[in-house]
Design an enzyme around this catalytic site. Structure first.
Site, short mmCIF file in Angstrom:
data_model
loop_
_atom_site.label_atom_id
_atom_site.label_comp_id
_atom_site.label_asym_id
_atom_site.label_seq_id
_atom_site.Cartn_x
_atom_site.Cartn_y
_atom_site.Cartn_z
N HIS A 115 0.82 -1.21 0.00
CA HIS A 115 0.00 0.00 0.00
C HIS A 115 0.86 1.26 0.00
CE1 HIS A 115 1.00 -0.61 4.25
NE2 HIS A 115 0.70 0.67 4.47
N ASP A 117 0.42 4.92 1.95
CA ASP A 117 -0.38 5.28 3.13
C ASP A 117 -1.61 6.14 2.79
OD1 ASP A 117 1.02 3.83 5.05
OD2 ASP A 117 2.53 5.41 5.27
N HIS A 267 4.65 0.10 0.28
CA HIS A 267 5.37 -0.67 1.29
C HIS A 267 4.48 -1.79 1.83
CE1 HIS A 267 3.38 2.67 3.39
NE2 HIS A 267 3.32 1.90 4.47
N ARG A 283 5.69 6.50 14.71
CA ARG A 283 5.42 6.86 13.31
C ARG A 283 4.92 8.29 13.21
NH1 ARG A 283 1.03 6.98 9.66
NH2 ARG A 283 1.16 5.61 7.85
C1 OGA Z 1 2.88 2.19 8.37
C2 OGA Z 1 3.20 0.82 8.01
C3 OGA Z 1 4.93 -0.77 8.34
C4 OGA Z 1 5.58 -1.51 9.47
O1 OGA Z 1 3.27 2.60 9.48
O2 OGA Z 1 2.27 2.89 7.56
O3 OGA Z 1 2.72 0.34 7.01
O4 OGA Z 1 6.50 -2.28 9.16
N1 OGA Z 1 4.07 0.20 8.81
O5 OGA Z 1 5.18 -1.34 10.63
MN MN Z 2 1.70 1.97 5.85
#
Ligand code: OGA
Ligand code: MN
Length: 292
Positions: A115, A117, A267, A283
């Site tokens: 995806h 984000d 990702h 994050r």
């Molecule tokens: C995000 C995500 C990836 C992870 O925080 O948007 O997809 O490895 N995280 O935690």
């Molecule tokens: Mn993500």
């Protein structure tokens, strides 16, 4: 990790050290060493911004970033915004710093799907930054792929077919998924907004380069086609984008800061850990423009 080339991008004036950048693989990603993200001067910030736009994913090992410093660093790339899904926990006193956590009694939210984000937002986040505080060695890797290269890999005919076309992105998958999780509140499906149309090929506002902008999690179809009709072509695009040759897989170490550009990457969080394997990250995201 293969350092394919090593180029010094600048001298750090504050501590006499030299910030070093090396590519992580052929597709995308670079590691930047010998820099303290909590103490960047103007020139270092500019060098990091340039490197980011060239490499799309940057990895900074051995960082010690307090929540406020992570917000300040993220601000270099755009206004920092809280997550629109208010179901997520945040750091006390820092509503824009999300806690991504997996531990006994608190299994983490899954992100094991390719995806970009919140691509269903009117203005999806431009940049996301994760700071790893605790990890279980070798588990919970995160994969990234290069959507400029995905677009460039298509035939002339398909690139021409996709240009000017729009696809619908829906938040329904996230809501459905969050219902299965500990960090969910009860959501009325009526809260999910109608799908939003974005260009299938977007022009990056900084680099001016065209990138494919669809993803298997949020994109439900092309604007003027049925979902069934859209599926085979979307599957083809996603397969091209996620070829192993187009992917960097990040193995986390505590202290890593990893940032990615949602406008030209996807990702995927590898779900190979169980509830007893600790994973704790902070994050932040910098706001972006409406894709065009
Ligand atoms: C995000 C995500 C990836 C992870 O925080 O948007 O997809 O490895 N995280 O935690
Ligand atoms: Mn993500």
């Amino acid at each position: 990790m293969i350092a394919m080339d090593l180029e010094v991008i600048r001298d750090m004036s504050d501590n006499g050290k030299t910030m070093k950048l090396s590519r992580l693989c052929g597709a995308l990603g670079a590691e930047v060493r010998d820099v303290d993200l909590a103490r960047l001067d103007e020139a270092a910030s500019a060098a990091i911004r340039d490197a980011f736009h060239e490499h799309l994913v940057l990895v900074f090992p051995d960082q010690d970033l307090a929540a406020g410093a992570q917000v300040a660093f993220t601000e270099l790339f755009g206004p920092v915004e809280p997550h629109p899904l208010r179901t997520r926990r945040t750091v006390d006193g820092h509503p824009a710093v999300l806690i991504i956590e997996n531990r006994k009694g608190r299994p983490g939210a899954r992100n094991d799907y390719w995806h970009s984000d919140i691509s269903h937002a009117e203005r999806p986040p431009a940049v996301s930054v994760l700071h790893a505080l605790k990890v279980t060695d070798g588990r919970g890797d995160t994969m990234f792929c290069n959507m400029y290269r995905a677009f460039d890999a298509l035939s002339d005919g398909l690139r021409e077919t996709l240009r000017g076309r729009r696809a619908l992105h829906s938040g329904m998958a996230t809501y459905t998924r969050s219902l299965e999780h500990n960090d969910a509140r009860t959501i009325d499906p009526g809260e999910v907004k109608p799908p939003r149309a974005h260009p299938v090929v977007r022009t990056h506002p900084v680099t001016g380069r065209p990138a494919l902008f669809v993803n298997p999690h949020f994109t439900i179809g092309f604007e003027d086609m049925t979902e069934d009709e859209s599926r085979p072509l979307l599957d083809t695009l996603h397969a091209v984008a996620t070829r192993p040759e187009n992917v960097y897989r990040h193995r986390w170490r505590a202290g890593d800061v990893v940032m990615w550009d949602n406008r030209c990457t996807m990702h995927y969080a590898v779900m190979d850990y169980t509830e007893d394997m600790v994973r704790l990250l902070h994050r932040t995201t910098a706001a972006g423009d409406a894709p065009r």
